[in-house]
Design a protein around this motif. Structure first.
Motif, PDB file in Angstrom:
ATOM      1  N   GLY A  16       0.834  -1.196   0.000  1.00  0.00           N
ATOM      2  CA  GLY A  16       0.000   0.000   0.000  1.00  0.00           C
ATOM      3  C   GLY A  16       0.867   1.242   0.000  1.00  0.00           C
ATOM      4  O   GLY A  16       0.412   2.322  -0.359  1.00  0.00           O
ATOM      5  N   LYS A  17       2.108   1.090   0.390  1.00  0.00           N
ATOM      6  CA  LYS A  17       3.170   2.090   0.283  1.00  0.00           C
ATOM      7  C   LYS A  17       4.457   1.303   0.040  1.00  0.00           C
ATOM      8  O   LYS A  17       4.537   0.110   0.342  1.00  0.00           O
ATOM      9  N   ASP A  18       5.453   1.963  -0.528  1.00  0.00           N
ATOM     10  CA  ASP A  18       6.704   1.278  -0.811  1.00  0.00           C
ATOM     11  C   ASP A  18       7.477   1.002   0.476  1.00  0.00           C
ATOM     12  O   ASP A  18       7.689   1.905   1.287  1.00  0.00           O
ATOM     13  N   ILE A  19       7.874  -0.244   0.632  1.00  0.00           N
ATOM     14  CA  ILE A  19       8.684  -0.670   1.773  1.00  0.00           C
ATOM     15  C   ILE A  19      10.036  -1.132   1.229  1.00  0.00           C
ATOM     16  O   ILE A  19      10.122  -2.151   0.549  1.00  0.00           O
ATOM     17  N   GLU A  20      11.075  -0.346   1.495  1.00  0.00           N
ATOM     18  CA  GLU A  20      12.406  -0.685   1.012  1.00  0.00           C
ATOM     19  C   GLU A  20      13.151  -1.508   2.064  1.00  0.00           C
ATOM     20  O   GLU A  20      13.232  -1.121   3.230  1.00  0.00           O
ATOM     21  N   ILE A  21      13.691  -2.648   1.619  1.00  0.00           N
ATOM     22  CA  ILE A  21      14.440  -3.527   2.510  1.00  0.00           C
ATOM     23  C   ILE A  21      15.836  -3.702   1.922  1.00  0.00           C
ATOM     24  O   ILE A  21      15.991  -4.233   0.811  1.00  0.00           O
ATOM     25  N   SER A  22      16.852  -3.249   2.643  1.00  0.00           N
ATOM     26  CA  SER A  22      18.222  -3.336   2.158  1.00  0.00           C
ATOM     27  C   SER A  22      18.676  -4.790   2.110  1.00  0.00           C
ATOM     28  O   SER A  22      18.089  -5.671   2.750  1.00  0.00           O
ATOM     29  N   GLY A  23      19.753  -5.033   1.355  1.00  0.00           N
ATOM     30  CA  GLY A  23      20.280  -6.387   1.266  1.00  0.00           C
ATOM     31  C   GLY A  23      20.628  -6.955   2.620  1.00  0.00           C
ATOM     32  O   GLY A  23      20.371  -8.130   2.908  1.00  0.00           O
ATOM     33  N   GLU A  24      21.195  -6.129   3.487  1.00  0.00           N
ATOM     34  CA  GLU A  24      21.564  -6.577   4.824  1.00  0.00           C
ATOM     35  C   GLU A  24      20.340  -6.973   5.633  1.00  0.00           C
ATOM     36  O   GLU A  24      20.363  -7.951   6.391  1.00  0.00           O
ATOM     37  N   ASP A  25      19.247  -6.231   5.470  1.00  0.00           N
ATOM     38  CA  ASP A  25      18.045  -6.492   6.258  1.00  0.00           C
ATOM     39  C   ASP A  25      17.164  -7.591   5.673  1.00  0.00           C
ATOM     40  O   ASP A  25      16.147  -7.951   6.268  1.00  0.00           O
ATOM     41  N   LEU A  26      17.562  -8.115   4.497  1.00  0.00           N
ATOM     42  CA  LEU A  26      16.866  -9.301   4.000  1.00  0.00           C
ATOM     43  C   LEU A  26      17.209 -10.507   4.866  1.00  0.00           C
ATOM     44  O   LEU A  26      16.373 -11.380   5.085  1.00  0.00           O
ATOM     45  N   GLY A  27      18.453 -10.542   5.344  1.00  0.00           N
ATOM     46  CA  GLY A  27      18.860 -11.646   6.222  1.00  0.00           C
ATOM     47  C   GLY A  27      18.887 -12.991   5.533  1.00  0.00           C
ATOM     48  O   GLY A  27      18.601 -14.021   6.153  1.00  0.00           O
ATOM     49  N   LEU A  28      19.254 -13.000   4.242  1.00  0.00           N
ATOM     50  CA  LEU A  28      19.206 -14.234   3.459  1.00  0.00           C
ATOM     51  C   LEU A  28      20.579 -14.662   2.947  1.00  0.00           C
ATOM     52  O   LEU A  28      20.686 -15.357   1.936  1.00  0.00           O
ATOM     53  N   GLY A  29      21.622 -14.236   3.651  1.00  0.00           N
ATOM     54  CA  GLY A  29      22.941 -14.712   3.290  1.00  0.00           C
ATOM     55  C   GLY A  29      23.656 -13.834   2.288  1.00  0.00           C
ATOM     56  O   GLY A  29      23.249 -12.691   2.031  1.00  0.00           O
ATOM     57  N   PRO A  30      24.752 -14.354   1.696  1.00  0.00           N
ATOM     58  CA  PRO A  30      25.610 -13.539   0.839  1.00  0.00           C
ATOM     59  C   PRO A  30      24.976 -13.181  -0.495  1.00  0.00           C
ATOM     60  O   PRO A  30      24.011 -13.803  -0.930  1.00  0.00           O
ATOM     61  N   GLY A  31      25.577 -12.169  -1.141  1.00  0.00           N
ATOM     62  CA  GLY A  31      25.102 -11.725  -2.443  1.00  0.00           C
ATOM     63  C   GLY A  31      24.319 -10.439  -2.348  1.00  0.00           C
ATOM     64  O   GLY A  31      23.834 -10.063  -1.272  1.00  0.00           O
ATOM     65  N   ASP A  32      24.226  -9.717  -3.473  1.00  0.00           N
ATOM     66  CA  ASP A  32      23.403  -8.507  -3.473  1.00  0.00           C
ATOM     67  C   ASP A  32      21.939  -8.903  -3.662  1.00  0.00           C
ATOM     68  O   ASP A  32      21.641 -10.070  -3.952  1.00  0.00           O
ATOM     69  N   PRO A  33      21.002  -7.968  -3.470  1.00  0.00           N
ATOM     70  CA  PRO A  33      19.578  -8.330  -3.525  1.00  0.00           C
ATOM     71  C   PRO A  33      19.138  -9.004  -4.822  1.00  0.00           C
ATOM     72  O   PRO A  33      18.245  -9.862  -4.794  1.00  0.00           O
ATOM     73  N   ARG A  34      19.757  -8.651  -5.954  1.00  0.00           N
ATOM     74  CA  ARG A  34      19.392  -9.320  -7.202  1.00  0.00           C
ATOM     75  C   ARG A  34      19.841 -10.776  -7.184  1.00  0.00           C
ATOM     76  O   ARG A  34      19.098 -11.668  -7.614  1.00  0.00           O
ATOM     77  N   GLN A  35      21.053 -11.013  -6.686  1.00  0.00           N
ATOM     78  CA  GLN A  35      21.555 -12.385  -6.611  1.00  0.00           C
ATOM     79  C   GLN A  35      20.746 -13.217  -5.624  1.00  0.00           C
ATOM     80  O   GLN A  35      20.470 -14.401  -5.859  1.00  0.00           O
ATOM     81  N   ILE A  36      20.347 -12.591  -4.526  1.00  0.00           N
ATOM     82  CA  ILE A  36      19.537 -13.294  -3.527  1.00  0.00           C
ATOM     83  C   ILE A  36      18.184 -13.682  -4.122  1.00  0.00           C
ATOM     84  O   ILE A  36      17.694 -14.799  -3.914  1.00  0.00           O
TER      85      ILE A  36
END
Length: 226
Positions: free
Chosen positions: A97-117
């Motif tokens: 309903g609004k944009d929620i930006e989540i940084s790569g670090e705050d994804l908490g899904l291991g190594p790699g940038d958000p595109r790789q994750i």
């Protein structure tokens, strides 16, 4: 009215089929209640269900429990659901309903940038994901979402997954059958109205399945290989 945390972003006959599918699911969920409902798709593309009748409050709560709800009110530290809208080398953006930006670090899904994750976990656009809201903008992916994505990568009696958007569960199942891959599928798990996860049988090669069925599905398809 309940604004479900799932989108309908296809047009024409595909939209009619998607809404017919949702109407059948709602009818099944609310079969024992004294209610009537109307399904709509506003400009936000989040599906809305307007409910009237003696059991309307119970019905709304049942739909919230099944699909989660998009709200215009956020409390710090609480868990909400958004759909994956966009991504780049720095962040994922969820539409809640609004944009929620989540940084790569705050994804908490291991190594790699958000595109790789995103590629590693096979997350297709519009997949519903839970997040923890931060009033100062430091939103993070919720533990529930992280656990879900990590579970996709664990081979426990299956051969991986093929995730799909822009198609209903019934359409994906029919496509697998039409392409001659019925034996390669354990089941099709519904992630959202138009986002599905095909759980492959042991010994099935998800990239090979993608190559085989891709021509039948005008959709984004991504593999999860354990």
């Amino acid at each position: 009215m309940v604004s479900l945390a799932t989108k309908c972003y296809v047009e024409g006959d595909a939209r009619e089929r998607a809404l017919d599918s949702l109407d059948s699911m709602v009818a099944n969920d609310l079969a024992d209640l004294d209610v009537e409902w109307t399904i709509g798709v506003p400009d936000t593309e989040f599906v809305s269900v307007t409910i009237e009748g003696e059991d309307a409050n119970v019905a709304r709560n049942l739909l919230r429990e099944r699909w989660d709800e998009v709200t215009d009110h956020f409390d710090h530290g609480e868990v909400y659901t958004g759909t994956l809208e966009s991504w780049d080398g720095q962040k994922w953006v969820l539409d809640a309903g609004k944009d929620i930006e989540i940084s790569g670090e705050d994804l908490g899904l291991g190594p790699g940038d958000p595109r790789q994750i995103r590629d590693r976990f096979g997350v297709v656009q519009h997949t519903p994901l839970q997040f923890v809201y931060d009033a100062d903008g430091g939103h993070r992916l919720a533990d529930e979402a992280r656990d879900q994505l990590y579970d996709w990568t664990r081979a426990e009696g299956n051969g991986g997954r093929l995730n799909v958007n822009s198609a209903t569960r019934g359409e994906v199942r029919a496509t697998m059958n039409r392409a001659g891959h019925a034996r390669d599928v354990v089941t099709v798990e519904r992630l959202g109205l138009l986002e599905q996860s095909v759980i492959c049988t042991e010994g099935t090669d998800p990239p090979g399945l993608l190559a085989s069925v891709g021509e039948y599905l005008p959709a984004e398809l991504k593999c999860v290989v354990p």
